[in-house]
Motif scaffolding. Structure first.
Motif, short mmCIF file in Angstrom:
data_model
loop_
_atom_site.label_atom_id
_atom_site.label_comp_id
_atom_site.label_asym_id
_atom_site.label_seq_id
_atom_site.Cartn_x
_atom_site.Cartn_y
_atom_site.Cartn_z
N PRO A 1 -4.41 1.85 10.21
CA PRO A 1 -3.45 2.65 10.97
C PRO A 1 -2.04 2.51 10.40
N VAL A 2 -1.26 3.55 10.57
CA VAL A 2 0.14 3.51 10.10
C VAL A 2 0.86 2.42 10.89
N GLU A 3 1.54 1.53 10.16
CA GLU A 3 2.25 0.43 10.84
C GLU A 3 3.65 0.33 10.30
N GLY A 4 4.64 0.59 11.14
CA GLY A 4 6.05 0.46 10.74
C GLY A 4 6.34 1.24 9.49
N ASN A 5 7.02 0.57 8.54
CA ASN A 5 7.42 1.28 7.33
C ASN A 5 6.42 1.10 6.18
N VAL B 1 -11.95 7.89 8.82
CA VAL B 1 -12.35 6.47 8.82
C VAL B 1 -11.21 5.62 8.25
N ASP B 2 -10.58 6.13 7.18
CA ASP B 2 -9.45 5.39 6.59
C ASP B 2 -8.31 5.27 7.60
N SER C 1 3.46 1.66 3.52
CA SER C 1 2.98 2.89 2.89
C SER C 1 1.63 3.28 3.46
N GLU C 2 1.40 4.60 3.52
CA GLU C 2 0.13 5.09 4.05
C GLU C 2 -0.95 5.02 2.99
N SER C 3 -2.16 4.77 3.44
CA SER C 3 -3.31 4.77 2.53
C SER C 3 -3.95 6.15 2.57
N THR C 4 -4.89 6.36 1.65
CA THR C 4 -5.74 7.53 1.75
C THR C 4 -7.04 7.26 0.99
N VAL C 5 -7.90 8.28 0.85
CA VAL C 5 -9.26 7.98 0.37
C VAL C 5 -9.28 7.49 -1.08
N LEU C 6 -10.27 6.66 -1.38
CA LEU C 6 -10.45 6.13 -2.74
C LEU C 6 -10.98 7.21 -3.68
N GLY C 7 -11.89 8.03 -3.19
CA GLY C 7 -12.54 9.01 -4.08
C GLY C 7 -13.58 8.35 -4.95
#
Ligand code: BEZ
Ligand code: FE
Length: 291
Positions: free
Chosen positions: A92-96, A86-87, A98-104
């Protein structure tokens, strides 16, 4: 509506959507796909009625576990990789950028506001390795962004988050920092250690049913926010941690892995971790700037 059989039931249910009340296009899209996938699943595994009843009882138990400290459905979604997917759909990854990930489930709002370079350590552990974390937060053109808020939180060297451990002081290993005028951030904390996600109750039953383990690699959580930019919810991972290639919630991204190095004497910590982040401008801010 018609008489159903196993060959036409999916089409009949889908055809009933919106027949007795207005629904939006998005509701239609979601329900059509959900019905197709659920029917496909039932046919695929030839789900038996006893198994269906077991699943309903399982979901009932999961619902009863939810309270302010435990959101069982998010945990279950994490265990089967749904939250991370879902994240990926939401951010979505865009250009340069930083990537996100789950909050937890272990974030606490309003952590202590600390000056740049301060420590989040409120209790020491024999096995701790202290670390100086620093880096720049930049826009996609490479300019440092001043005044970015950065919430950080991690587990203690015993593998437990402060709010789940009665022997740690409130807000241990949590803090809110701000970047300076060049976009630089810095703080002192510990090297995060691998830990198991909650493996009791229905989360544990699911892990057991899947024959999977509960462990996550060592990671530091971040929420990075500044008006005009998309908030970044992410984690950085210790390149030398166990479970890096076998995370129980599938949240590790290659671009979020960094290396703890021995610290120079003047830093006053055991280790040094340098990591830069790139924020996306948010769409509304871009639209306003273009006007
Ligand atoms: C965490 O990293 O804190 C976490 C993420 C997903 C499920 C459980 C814990
Ligand atoms: Fe965590």
């Amino acid at each position: 509506m018609g008489i159903v059989n196993k060959d036409n039931i999916t089409d009949v249910v889908i055809a009933s959507l919106g027949k007795h009340g207005e629904i939006t296009e998005r509701q239609r899209e979601i329900m059509t796909s959900l019905i197709k996938h659920m029917h496909g699943f039932v046919k695929d595994v030839k789900l038996q009625h006893s198994e269906f009843l077991e699943a309903c009882a399982y979901l009932e138990r999961a619902g009863k576990l939810c309270n302010d400290n435990r959101q069982e459905f998010i945990l279950l979604a994490d265990i089967i990789g749904v939250e991370v997917l879902v994240d990926m759909m939401t951010n979505p990854v865009e250009g340069n950028a930083s990537e996100s990930t789950v909050l937890g489930p272990f974030y606490r709002e309003n952590p202590p506001v600390l000056p740049k370079g301060a420590s989040t350590i409120l209790k020491h552990f024999e096995n701790e390795e202290t670390a100086y974390y620093e880096g720049y937060i930049r826009d996609q053109a490479g300019n440092g962004i001043a005044g970015v808020t950065m919430d950080v939180w991690e587990d203690a060297p015993n593998g437990v988050y402060e709010n789940l451990d009665p022997h740690q002081p409130e807000y241990n290993l949590r803090g809110r920092f701000e970047t300076d005028e060049t976009g630089h951030y810095a703080f002192v904390a510990v090297r995060p250690v691998p830990y198991p996600i909650p493996e009791d109750e229905t989360a544990g039953e699911l892990l057991h049913f899947m024959g999977h383990h509960p462990n996550r690699p060592g990671h530091m959580h971040f929420i990075i926010s500044k008006e005009g930019y998309r908030p970044l919810i992410s984690q950085i991972y210790d390149a030398d941690s166990d479970w890096l290639n076998n995370d129980s919630v599938f949240a590790v991204k290659e671009s979020l892995i960094g290396k703890f190095k021995p610290a120079a004497k003047d830093l006053g910590t055991d280790l040094h971790f340098e990591f830069d982040f790139v924020l996306k401008e948010n769409a509304e801010a871009q639209a306003v700037a273009a006007e």
